[in-house]
Write an enzyme that holds these catalytic residues in place. Structure first.
Site, PDB file in Angstrom:
ATOM      1  N   ARG A 234      -8.534  -8.925  20.057  1.00 28.45           N
ATOM      2  CA  ARG A 234      -7.542  -7.960  19.615  1.00 28.45           C
ATOM      3  C   ARG A 234      -6.356  -8.714  19.016  1.00 28.45           C
ATOM      4  O   ARG A 234      -5.924  -9.749  19.561  1.00 28.45           O
ATOM      5  CB  ARG A 234      -7.026  -7.116  20.789  1.00 28.45           C
ATOM      6  CG  ARG A 234      -7.932  -5.948  21.150  1.00 28.45           C
ATOM      7  CD  ARG A 234      -7.955  -4.886  20.043  1.00 28.45           C
ATOM      8  NE  ARG A 234      -8.835  -3.763  20.334  1.00 28.45           N
ATOM      9  CZ  ARG A 234     -10.134  -3.671  20.027  1.00 28.45           C
ATOM     10  NH1 ARG A 234     -10.742  -4.676  19.420  1.00 28.45           N
ATOM     11  NH2 ARG A 234     -10.828  -2.586  20.293  1.00 28.45           N
TER      12      ARG A 234
ATOM     13  N   GLU B  79      -3.055  -3.233  12.065  1.00 29.46           N
ATOM     14  CA  GLU B  79      -4.272  -2.900  11.315  1.00 29.46           C
ATOM     15  C   GLU B  79      -4.186  -1.483  10.787  1.00 29.46           C
ATOM     16  O   GLU B  79      -3.619  -0.626  11.476  1.00 29.46           O
ATOM     17  CB  GLU B  79      -5.502  -3.039  12.226  1.00 29.46           C
ATOM     18  CG  GLU B  79      -5.786  -4.473  12.599  1.00 29.46           C
ATOM     19  CD  GLU B  79      -7.050  -4.634  13.463  1.00 29.46           C
ATOM     20  OE1 GLU B  79      -7.843  -3.681  13.551  1.00 29.46           O
ATOM     21  OE2 GLU B  79      -7.215  -5.698  14.056  1.00 29.46           O
TER      22      GLU B  79
ATOM     23  N   HIS C 216     -11.737  -6.691  10.845  1.00 31.28           N
ATOM     24  CA  HIS C 216     -12.219  -6.123  12.118  1.00 31.28           C
ATOM     25  C   HIS C 216     -13.710  -5.760  12.017  1.00 31.28           C
ATOM     26  O   HIS C 216     -14.102  -4.605  12.184  1.00 31.28           O
ATOM     27  CB  HIS C 216     -11.379  -4.896  12.502  1.00 31.28           C
ATOM     28  CG  HIS C 216     -11.393  -4.603  13.972  1.00 31.28           C
ATOM     29  ND1 HIS C 216     -10.298  -4.176  14.667  1.00 31.28           N
ATOM     30  CD2 HIS C 216     -12.384  -4.678  14.898  1.00 31.28           C
ATOM     31  CE1 HIS C 216     -10.608  -3.983  15.939  1.00 31.28           C
ATOM     32  NE2 HIS C 216     -11.880  -4.294  16.105  1.00 31.28           N
TER      33      HIS C 216
HETATM   34  P1  NAD Z   1     -14.561  -7.637  29.307  1.00 33.06           P
HETATM   35  O1  NAD Z   1     -13.788  -6.638  30.069  1.00 33.06           O
HETATM   36  O2  NAD Z   1     -16.021  -7.741  29.600  1.00 33.06           O
HETATM   37  O3  NAD Z   1     -13.891  -9.069  29.534  1.00 33.06           O
HETATM   38  C1  NAD Z   1     -12.519  -9.291  29.467  1.00 33.06           C
HETATM   39  C2  NAD Z   1     -12.233 -10.496  30.376  1.00 33.06           C
HETATM   40  O4  NAD Z   1     -10.877 -10.874  30.204  1.00 33.06           O
HETATM   41  C3  NAD Z   1     -12.428 -10.177  31.874  1.00 33.06           C
HETATM   42  O5  NAD Z   1     -13.340 -11.091  32.464  1.00 33.06           O
HETATM   43  C4  NAD Z   1     -11.042 -10.331  32.461  1.00 33.06           C
HETATM   44  O6  NAD Z   1     -11.072 -10.854  33.767  1.00 33.06           O
HETATM   45  C5  NAD Z   1     -10.393 -11.296  31.479  1.00 33.06           C
HETATM   46  N1  NAD Z   1      -8.937 -11.234  31.494  1.00 33.06           N
HETATM   47  C6  NAD Z   1      -8.137 -10.139  31.610  1.00 33.06           C
HETATM   48  N2  NAD Z   1      -6.843 -10.511  31.577  1.00 33.06           N
HETATM   49  C7  NAD Z   1      -6.830 -11.866  31.436  1.00 33.06           C
HETATM   50  C8  NAD Z   1      -5.795 -12.830  31.341  1.00 33.06           C
HETATM   51  N3  NAD Z   1      -4.517 -12.486  31.387  1.00 33.06           N
HETATM   52  N4  NAD Z   1      -6.142 -14.126  31.200  1.00 33.06           N
HETATM   53  C9  NAD Z   1      -7.434 -14.503  31.135  1.00 33.06           C
HETATM   54  N5  NAD Z   1      -8.473 -13.637  31.244  1.00 33.06           N
HETATM   55  C10 NAD Z   1      -8.173 -12.334  31.380  1.00 33.06           C
HETATM   56  O7  NAD Z   1     -14.286  -7.340  27.756  1.00 33.06           O
HETATM   57  P2  NAD Z   1     -15.241  -7.673  26.516  1.00 33.06           P
HETATM   58  O8  NAD Z   1     -16.198  -6.561  26.304  1.00 33.06           O
HETATM   59  O9  NAD Z   1     -15.754  -9.065  26.671  1.00 33.06           O
HETATM   60  O10 NAD Z   1     -14.188  -7.584  25.305  1.00 33.06           O
HETATM   61  C11 NAD Z   1     -13.271  -8.627  25.069  1.00 33.06           C
HETATM   62  C12 NAD Z   1     -12.333  -8.253  23.924  1.00 33.06           C
HETATM   63  O11 NAD Z   1     -13.066  -8.101  22.708  1.00 33.06           O
HETATM   64  C13 NAD Z   1     -11.591  -6.931  24.117  1.00 33.06           C
HETATM   65  O12 NAD Z   1     -10.277  -7.100  23.670  1.00 33.06           O
HETATM   66  C14 NAD Z   1     -12.342  -5.958  23.203  1.00 33.06           C
HETATM   67  O13 NAD Z   1     -11.550  -4.859  22.816  1.00 33.06           O
HETATM   68  C15 NAD Z   1     -12.660  -6.892  22.052  1.00 33.06           C
HETATM   69  N6  NAD Z   1     -13.729  -6.463  21.148  1.00 33.06           N
HETATM   70  C16 NAD Z   1     -13.540  -6.713  19.810  1.00 33.06           C
HETATM   71  C17 NAD Z   1     -14.532  -6.374  18.903  1.00 33.06           C
HETATM   72  C18 NAD Z   1     -14.326  -6.605  17.440  1.00 33.06           C
HETATM   73  O14 NAD Z   1     -14.832  -5.857  16.635  1.00 33.06           O
HETATM   74  N7  NAD Z   1     -13.613  -7.652  17.034  1.00 33.06           N
HETATM   75  C19 NAD Z   1     -15.726  -5.792  19.365  1.00 33.06           C
HETATM   76  C20 NAD Z   1     -15.877  -5.564  20.727  1.00 33.06           C
HETATM   77  C21 NAD Z   1     -14.874  -5.915  21.610  1.00 33.06           C
HETATM   78  C1  MLT Z   2     -14.435  -2.372  19.687  1.00 32.76           C
HETATM   79  O1  MLT Z   2     -13.489  -2.397  20.485  1.00 32.76           O
HETATM   80  O2  MLT Z   2     -15.519  -1.866  19.972  1.00 32.76           O
HETATM   81  C2  MLT Z   2     -14.251  -3.037  18.405  1.00 32.76           C
HETATM   82  O3  MLT Z   2     -12.962  -3.295  18.117  1.00 32.76           O
HETATM   83  C3  MLT Z   2     -15.110  -2.611  17.291  1.00 32.76           C
HETATM   84  C4  MLT Z   2     -14.849  -1.355  16.524  1.00 32.76           C
HETATM   85  O4  MLT Z   2     -14.126  -0.494  16.932  1.00 32.76           O
HETATM   86  O5  MLT Z   2     -15.416  -1.217  15.465  1.00 32.76           O
END
Ligand code: NAD
Ligand code: MLT
Length: 530
Positions: A233, A262, A280
């Site tokens: 994010r 964004e 994104h």
């Molecule tokens: P998840 O909940 O499985 O994992 C997040 C991890 O972060 C957890 O293990 C948690 O303990 C850890 N965490 C929380 N606070 C923390 C801190 N202060 N310091 C260190 N670690 C910490 O989440 P996920 O499904 O792996 O998603 C991770 C990120 O990716 C999220 O921000 C999600 O929105 C983003 N995401 C982005 C896209 C994209 O299109 N770019 C797609 C999917 C998810």
């Molecule tokens: C998500 O949180 O799933 C991602 O940011 C991806 C998206 O919304 O397309």
């Protein structure tokens, strides 16, 4: 019978639209303007969004027929879940559907940024054949730091190990076994990680704690020529600090899929050749979008049929006569769960929950689940809900025990007690529901109290002697923090006592630091939010 109506305000896969159409009247309005959406939302029973549509009070309050908001994806930071809950609107997402794609995009951004792929491609097409400016580096033998070893972070770890990289990770909220399972070296402090790595990638949710967690101060600890990726994010790595680092050479390259604002346009980071950017696209693969589209369609249909929805973020899907009675206890359990990680950044191994009093005649599983949701939600992106909270706790190595006592041994009729055991930290809480049906903390680590679990709460230890409480309250007032109510508690006269204050506004960190230095105050006060 007239079909229920759904509006889809952003692009989702055709397969999802086809599923929706089987049961609902579908208005597919990808890219609809905000004004138009606001003016027509009152016609719909369901809304499906991705990450751009801001689902806030302005929108929800006008959606007078809305029953469910479906988030086609994972992060719900564009959705005000509390507002939806308040308006009785269910929020569901598709947390598992795009994790592989996001992990692969992370690897893609890492490789293309360290090998100057995007820049070289543009140069070859638009200017000429030249190899000199584009020399990159290998991943082989280097050290990568992963911040957040959750679903995506752990997938990135296993993929980077295949490049023969040394993988370190910082995630204070997960049990040691998870690091071992992925062959990752655990680093206790973010500061220590920064100094050791050649590459850094972040995979935490974006929240108050993680926003700008990697900033100028963190970069100052890093090796020169650090290479970074953010596919989680925007803002977890502070953009102005990236810009400064790129100018000074502290940062050699960056791969960014997400931005503080964004859609990102005219972002100053776009000017750097050694920054690879994508709009994104982490979840934008045919496979992930098919999974996401189909899953969100199924969930919205189930919600509108009144069936159990697997990925509900806000409301328990259990609808029964018991629910009305249990609702305030569900809130209490969830708020008690929110305590632990606010008090300690330490992995939690065991939770013992005891339910006492007539409330035990009801189904208490929902209370345990609510407690675990409160515990894990703030540290696990947005995917912990009432359905999966137990599984999530299990996956994180947290063992949960439950006990029931028909009669409470305390002076309250119904009590929930929670004992939480970390490696070096133990927390014991007892709570009940007030006459006004609000959650009330009645004991913390053996100190008796009565505090509403609502808004900001300050907890501080103090010496039990005169001229300690008064100056503390005055200093808080001088800092502009208004005390709504205050309880003091002690176990033995003259020993270390405790104060719990409900305050109307946030006490900033420097205020807490200063309060901790007052005569008779023991340690820096903790600020908690409920
Ligand atoms: P998840 O909940 O499985 O994992 C997040 C991890 O972060 C957890 O293990 C948690 O303990 C850890 N965490 C929380 N606070 C923390 C801190 N202060 N310091 C260190 N670690 C910490 O989440 P996920 O499904 O792996 O998603 C991770 C990120 O990716 C999220 O921000 C999600 O929105 C983003 N995401 C982005 C896209 C994209 O299109 N770019 C797609 C999917 C998810
Ligand atoms: C998500 O949180 O799933 C991602 O940011 C991806 C998206 O919304 O397309």
């Amino acid at each position: 019978m007239e079909k229920l109506k759904v509006i889809v305000s952003e692009r989702i896969a055709d397969e999802g639209i086809a599923l929706l159409k089987k049961e609902l009247e579908v208005d597919y309005r990808d890219g609809i303007s905000r004004d138009e959406l606001l003016s027509i939302i009152d016609q719909y029973d369901a809304l499906i969004v991705r990450s751009v549509t801001q689902v806030n009070e302005e929108l929800i309050s006008r959606g007078t027929k809305l029953k469910v908001v479906g988030r086609a994806g994972n992060g719900v930071d564009n959705i005000d879940v509390d507002v939806c809950t308040r308006y009785g609107v269910l929020v569901a997402n598709t947390p598992d559907s795009n994790t592989i794609s996001a992990a692969e995009q992370t690897i893609s951004l890492l490789l293309s940024s360290v090998r100057n792929t995007a820049w070289a491609s543009r140069y070859l097409k638009e200017v000429k054949w030249d190899r000199k400016p584009f020399r990159g580096v290998e991943l082989y033998g280097k050290t990568v730091g992963i911040v957040g070893l959750g679903r995506i972070g752990s997938m990135v770890a296993t993929r980077l190990k295949s490049f023969n990289m040394r993988v370190l990770a910082y995630d204070p909220y997960i049990a040691d076994q998870r690091f071992e399972r992925f062959g990752v070296e655990k680093v206790e402090k973010l500061e220590d990680l920064m100094g050791q790595v050649d590459f850094l990638t972040v995979h935490t949710p974006r929240n108050e704690e993680t926003m700008h967690m990697i900033d100028e101060k963190m970069f100052a600890l890093a090796k020169d020529g650090l290479r970074i990726v953010n596919c989680a994010r925007g803002g977890i790595i502070k953009e102005s600090a990236i810009e400064e680092g790129l100018r000074s050479g502290k940062i050699a390259s960056a791969g960014l899929d997400v931005f503080e604002k964004e859609p990102a346009e005219g972002n100053p980071l776009f000017a750097f050749n050694n920054v690879v950017v994508t709009p994104h696209l982490g979840a934008d693969t045919f496979e992930a979008q098919k999974r996401v589209g189909e899953t969100i369609a199924e969930q919205v249909i189930k919600a509108l049929r009144g069936e159990i929805v697997p990925n509900v973020i806000n409301l328990p899907t259990m609808v029964s006569d018991e629910l009305d009675y249990l609702k305030p206890y569900i809130t209490l359990a969830e708020k008690m769960g929110m305590f632990y990680y606010q008090m300690a950044k330490a992995p939690l191994n065991k939770v013992e929950l005891t339910y006492s009093g007539p409330l035990t005649m009801n189904e208490t599983e929902i209370l345990t689940v609510a407690f675990l949701r409160g515990l894990l939600h703030p540290v696990m992106a947005e995917k912990v809900n009432y359905v999966n909270a137990r599984l999530m706790a299990d996956e994180r190595g947290i063992v949960v025990f439950e006990h029931k006592e028909e009669q409470s041994t305390r002076r309250y009729k119904n009590v929930i007690t929670a004992k939480m055991f970390g490696n070096d930290y133990t927390l014991e809480l007892a709570g009940t529901v007030s006459r006004a049906r609000n959650p009330l903390l009645v004991e913390i680590n053996g100190y008796e109290t009565e505090n509403d679990l609502e808004g900001y709460v300050i907890i501080v230890k103090n010496e039990d002697r005169p001229r300690v409480i008064g100056p503390f309250a005055t200093a808080l007032g001088d800092a502009g923090v208004n005390i709504a109510s205050m309880k003091t508690a002690r176990k033995t006269k003259g020993d270390i006592a405790i104060m719990l204050l409900n305050v109307d506004n946030k006490a900033e960190d420097h205020v807490l630091e200063a309060l901790g230095k007052l005569d008779g105050i023991v340690g820096k006060p903790k600020l908690l939010y409920f």
